[in-house]
Design an enzyme around this catalytic site. Structure first.
Site, PDB file in Angstrom:
ATOM      1  N   ASP A 298      99.539  60.376  18.978  1.00 38.14           N
ATOM      2  CA  ASP A 298      98.595  61.495  18.955  1.00 38.14           C
ATOM      3  C   ASP A 298      98.859  62.342  17.710  1.00 38.14           C
ATOM      4  OD1 ASP A 298     100.961  62.786  19.529  1.00 38.14           O
ATOM      5  OD2 ASP A 298     100.206  63.870  21.271  1.00 38.14           O
TER       6      ASP A 298
ATOM      7  N   GLU B 212      97.022  63.308  30.743  1.00 42.99           N
ATOM      8  CA  GLU B 212      96.754  63.005  29.336  1.00 42.99           C
ATOM      9  C   GLU B 212      95.320  63.354  28.942  1.00 42.99           C
ATOM     10  OE1 GLU B 212      98.803  62.425  27.079  1.00 42.99           O
ATOM     11  OE2 GLU B 212     100.595  61.904  28.203  1.00 42.99           O
TER      12      GLU B 212
ATOM     13  N   TYR C 237      95.391  56.145  22.265  1.00 46.97           N
ATOM     14  CA  TYR C 237      96.501  57.017  22.633  1.00 46.97           C
ATOM     15  C   TYR C 237      96.675  57.078  24.151  1.00 46.97           C
ATOM     16  CZ  TYR C 237      98.992  61.118  24.076  1.00 46.97           C
ATOM     17  OH  TYR C 237      99.856  61.940  24.739  1.00 46.97           O
TER      18      TYR C 237
END
Length: 349
Positions: free
Chosen positions: A139, A38, A121
């Protein structure tokens, strides 16, 4: 019922189950792998991340390995991904996890959020995908999907809109599959509900629930606030050689590309004569000066417009580090802004 509503959940999960991209971090969604992926994926294309992710996991397979790594190792593994503060925060966070959580990421949204470099996020993605905690991961892809589902013309960069969107998706999280719903939303935004006015509405599993589609507005959404124009900076970049060695130096500890290695440069676009004069004034003994092809590099808020010169020196000036071309390639993380000027020495590596 339409727009962002409970009706989208089964439709998205069924679509996700029928087929989604085969990504290495999805195959083994351990907390560490999800977290690293991520961070790498922030403002970077998935296809570009695959190779970086595989190399990273081979070199630093777990949090303890990352915490123990020296700066040269993790910076080199990150070279080319940009936003180098992210990898520094990864390292800092790994050290905190080792110190406070026994080397394992905490299965707690608030504690994840408190780690260096982890925002709402990322915390939501790790919590939901790796630990099954029912929290959203919103996101840019998800914000775009929401704007089209709701036919909402609020700028998606608006902080209030982001907060409302997180709250609405939080209410939809299924207790048994929050990670899959978050990934389905991300997948939809990345592969179907595309940016730049080109959504593939015919392939969308929630087309029947999308207000923007039914009102003919899908290609005009989402709305984004006007971006501030980037500042243009002119630079003269130097590929410096002294014998077989290449000269590099550290950038200042603060500011753009803080603390990274770089090819030396001068302010402005200097002519060959101006460049030679400037270097001579610094005490450099220039033996050869050849023009290189100009290049441009775009950062978030700044554009560098660069011309460049290949410089051969009689001796090594103070304030620089000289390394072999092979050493530069293998051991030193050089920002991609300078890549255009390295083709002269690539064949030597």
């Amino acid at each position: 019922m339409s727009g962002v509503s409970p009706a989208i959940v089964p439709a998205l999960l069924d679509w996700y189950d029928q087929g989604h991209r085969d990504l290495p971090w999805r195959a083994q969604p351990t907390p560490y792998r999800v977290w690293v992926s991520e961070i790498m994926l922030q403002q970077t294309r998935v296809e570009a991340v695959r190779g970086y992710f595989d190399r990273w996991m081979q070199a630093l397979p777990d949090i303890r390995a990352l915490a123990a790594a020296d700066e040269a190792t993790y910076m080199k593994l990150w070279e080319g991904l940009g936003y180098y503060s992210r990898v520094r925060n990864l390292h800092r966070a790994a050290a905190e996890v080792c110190e406070n959580y026994g080397g394992e990421l905490p299965a707690d949204y608030a504690r994840l959020l408190a780690l260096p470099g982890v925002g709402e996020y990322t915390a939501g993605a790790v919590a939901s995908i790796a630990f099954g905690i029912p929290v959203p991961a919103v996101d840019g892809n998800v914000l775009r999907v929401a704007a089209r589902l709701d036919n909402d013309y609020t700028p998606i960069t608006d902080a209030g809109y982001k907060k409302r969107t997180r709250e609405r998706f939080a209410a939809l999280m299924p207790a048994d599959r929050p990670g899959d719903l978050n990934q389905a939303l991300m997948e939809l935004g990345a592969t179907v509900c595309l940016p730049n006015g080109a959504p593939l509405c015919g392939n969308c599993p929630v087309q029947h629930l999308c207000l923007a589609y039914h009102r003919g507005n899908a290609s005009t959404l989402p709305v984004r606030a006007a971006k501030k124009a980037r500042r243009i900076e002119n630079r003269t970049v130097l590929l410096v050689r002294c014998g077989a060695m290449v000269g590099i130096r550290r950038r200042p500890a603060r500011g753009l590309l803080a603390g990274l290695w770089e090819l030396p440069s001068l302010d402005g676009h200097l002519s060959p004569d101006e460049t030679r004069t400037a270097l001579t004034a610094q005490g450099w003994q220039v033996q050869k000066l050849l023009s290189l092809r100009p290049a441009k590099h775009i950062f978030t808020h700044v554009e560098w417009h660069m011309n460049g010169y290949y410089i051969e020196l009689a001796d090594q000036p103070a304030g620089m580090t000289f390394v072999t071309p092979a050493g530069l390639r293998a051991e030193y993380a050089l920002p991609s802004a300078f890549r255009a000027f390295l083709s002269v020495i690539e064949e030597e590596t």
